[in-house]
Design a protein around this motif. Structure first.
Motif, PDB file in Angstrom:
ATOM      1  N   HIS A 172       0.881  -1.192   0.093  1.00  0.00           N
ATOM      2  CA  HIS A 172       0.107   0.045  -0.034  1.00  0.00           C
ATOM      3  C   HIS A 172       0.921   1.249   0.056  1.00  0.00           C
ATOM      4  CE1 HIS A 172      -3.413  -2.635   0.787  1.00  0.00           C
ATOM      5  NE2 HIS A 172      -2.528  -3.019   1.708  1.00  0.00           N
TER       6      HIS A 172
ATOM      7  N   ARG B 260       1.005   3.970  -5.354  1.00  0.00           N
ATOM      8  CA  ARG B 260       0.926   2.640  -5.488  1.00  0.00           C
ATOM      9  C   ARG B 260       2.091   2.028  -5.044  1.00  0.00           C
ATOM     10  NH1 ARG B 260       3.515   0.606 -11.119  1.00  0.00           N
ATOM     11  NH2 ARG B 260       3.282  -1.287 -10.329  1.00  0.00           N
ATOM     12  N   GLY B 261       2.009   0.875  -4.212  1.00  0.00           N
ATOM     13  CA  GLY B 261       2.916   0.278  -3.570  1.00  0.00           C
ATOM     14  C   GLY B 261       3.792  -0.504  -4.538  1.00  0.00           C
TER      15      GLY B 261
ATOM     16  N   GLU C   1       0.498   3.914   1.257  1.00  0.00           N
ATOM     17  CA  GLU C   1       0.698   4.598   2.639  1.00  0.00           C
ATOM     18  C   GLU C   1       1.668   4.119   3.481  1.00  0.00           C
ATOM     19  OE1 GLU C   1      -2.289   3.331   1.362  1.00  0.00           O
ATOM     20  OE2 GLU C   1      -3.183   5.195   0.850  1.00  0.00           O
ATOM     21  N   ASN C   2       2.214   2.729   3.227  1.00  0.00           N
ATOM     22  CA  ASN C   2       3.352   2.238   3.973  1.00  0.00           C
ATOM     23  C   ASN C   2       4.892   2.999   3.881  1.00  0.00           C
ATOM     24  OD1 ASN C   2       1.286   0.590   4.594  1.00  0.00           O
ATOM     25  ND2 ASN C   2       2.146  -1.288   4.192  1.00  0.00           N
TER      26      ASN C   2
END
Length: 75
Positions: free
Chosen positions: A44, A58-59, A46-47
């Motif tokens: 994610h 995007r992760g 946000e990580n």
């Protein structure tokens, strides 16, 4: 290293200080794999610690996992 169980090494900067710049190891059969960078932690956006500042949407850790699944699915 002498048993050929080091399968990934860091090139240049080693973020965790591992011996011989090792980032990934396997067992003697090659069927069990341990990865140090933990790409699953960046599935994610946000990580990522700078996701808001750098506008990461995007992760990219999921790409590594998908590529591995795709590779082994086509063998």
């Amino acid at each position: 290293v002498e048993n050929n169980m080091d399968v990934l090494t860091y090139s240049g900067w080693n973020p965790n200080g591992s011996t011989a710049n090792i980032a990934g190891v396997s067992d003697k059969t090659g069927r069990i794999f341990g990865l140090m960078p933990h790409p699953e932690a960046f599935i994610h956006p946000e990580n990522h610690p700078q996701w808001a500042r750098k506008k990461i949407n995007r992760g990219f850790g999921l790409d590594i996992i998908r590529n591995g699944v795709d590779y082994f699915s086509n063998i």
